[in-house]
Design an enzyme around this catalytic site. Structure first.
Site, mmCIF file in Angstrom:
data_model
loop_
_atom_site.group_PDB
_atom_site.id
_atom_site.type_symbol
_atom_site.label_atom_id
_atom_site.label_comp_id
_atom_site.label_asym_id
_atom_site.label_seq_id
_atom_site.Cartn_x
_atom_site.Cartn_y
_atom_site.Cartn_z
ATOM 1 N N HIS A 143 -19.647 -28.741 -9.861
ATOM 2 C CA HIS A 143 -18.780 -28.459 -8.716
ATOM 3 C C HIS A 143 -19.428 -28.854 -7.391
ATOM 4 C CE1 HIS A 143 -15.624 -26.492 -6.489
ATOM 5 N NE2 HIS A 143 -15.080 -26.004 -7.581
ATOM 6 N N GLU A 159 -14.629 -32.823 -9.523
ATOM 7 C CA GLU A 159 -14.855 -32.070 -10.766
ATOM 8 C C GLU A 159 -14.266 -32.846 -11.951
ATOM 9 O OE1 GLU A 159 -13.334 -27.973 -9.968
ATOM 10 O OE2 GLU A 159 -13.223 -28.699 -7.887
#
Ligand code: FUC
Length: 347
Positions: A179, A312
């Site tokens: 992330h 992501e």
């Protein structure tokens, strides 16, 4: 190649260590044994000035809760699972809910908040940090004992490779990602609205008003979500579009086109930094930091909206009614094996 280890803090009585990997040109990453968190990706600009191109908290203690998941390994699954409910082998799993009525990013104590076992290795061509973790059966409601092996590798060609492997002794769900929030201006000098983005994708996963995938796939040609011709992230982000309003910006999952070519290209003209992304994942969530937290950044300011882009790469989030569960399903004894490569050059 060089790897240095530093004690940088202590969470719940456990030592937080930073592993700093560098190649001969000074390119590299700093990563924590906690949550597999990448705090720094150090990249030269067109003049050779090396700066951090990912969002970083000033205080190491901000990473304990890490409300925006800066740099974190996400798992067992990524994204939202409606009401935390998903069916495996005709059993309805009731997973922990931490995103309101849903589960998000692996639950309340997902992999982003776990201390991981670390090994490192370096030679002339590459250096890597490898995280190993046994997620016990029932952790955050998931079935099976899951053996996790995640490796961050840097090369002499200024590449960062993230590889993810997992096996389980029962049928389970796995959908891992990292992330990190990227901003190629360096040390968050400006926001990402003037960054150019290319994305090899023609379809978007539709979200409902709670940002949960509905199962519908939207054609995006000519819409604000179409990046098949490079454009700035800021060009269409404020357009009057229902999906943009749901995310209050980009916070969506694009279905990537197949093949081994570059899937995504992000570049910043002033610094000259360019990042090409290659992956065997079938989709990517892009999040334009629409809901910044209040923690102070390394650059001594609070984060603002659009300060960075979370990238992501993953399977589509499971969503509601098991709609995309099949893409996260891992059969007992089979291996989950995914890789994403970030290649840094200058324009
Ligand atoms: C939720 C997600 C975003 C991001 C943020 C930290 O808003 O929808 O993609 O992961 O949390």
């Amino acid at each position: 190649m060089e790897i240095l280890k530093f004690l940088v803090g202590e969470f719940n009585g456990k030592k937080v260590e930073s592993y700093n990997l560098r190649n001969s040109k000074g390119f590299g990453i700093n990563a924590l044994n906690y949550g597999g968190i990448i705090t720094d990706v150090l990249v030269p600009d067109k003049d050779g000035v090396i700066e951090n191109v990912v969002m970083k908290y000033k205080d190491i203690n901000s990473y304990k809760e890490n409300p925006s998941y800066y740099g974190a390994l996400i798992g067992r699954t990524s994204g939202r699972i409606a009401e935390g409910k998903v069916t495996i082998n005709d059993n309805v799993l009731e997973l922990n809910k931490n995103y309101g009525v849903n589960q998000g990013h692996g639950g309340a104590i997902g992999f982003s908040k776990k201390f991981l076992d670390v090994i490192t290795n370096a030679n002339e061509e590459e250096a890597y940090i490898e995280f190993n973790y046994l997620s016990p059966c029932g952790e955050e409601g998931y079935p099976g004992n899951l053996n996790l092996k995640v490796r961050y590798t840097i090369t002499e060609n200024n590449e960062l490779k993230l590889s993810y492997k997992a096996t389980c002794d029962e049928n389970t769900l796995v959908n891992l990602t990292n992330h990190s929030y990227f901003n190629l201006s360096g040390n968050c000098k400006e926001n990402i609205l003037s960054h150019y983005l290319y994305l090899d994708s023609d379809f978007l996963v539709e979200l409902n008003e709670n940002e949960v995938p509905t199962g519908e796939i939207i054609e995006i040609e000519g819409t604000p979500f179409d990046f098949t011709n490079p454009k700035t992230i800021g060009r269409d982000i404020e357009e009057d579009d229902y999906q943009l309003k749901i995310g209050q910006g980009y916070d969506h999952c694009w279905i990537l086109n197949g093949g081994n070519d570059v899937k995504m290209r992000l570049y910043h003209k002033e610094s000259g930094r360019k990042m090409d992304v290659y992956t065997n994942q079938n989709s990517v969530v892009l999040y334009s930091l629409n809901f910044p937290d209040e923690e102070i950044l390394e650059c001594n300011k609070k984060p603002s909206r659009r300060d960075a882009l979370a990238i992501e790469t993953q399977s589509p989030p499971i969503g509601r009614d098991n709609i995309f569960a099949k893409y996260s399903f891992l059969k007992k004894g089979e291996e989950y094996n995914k890789e994403t490569i970030y290649k840094f050059t200058t324009i």
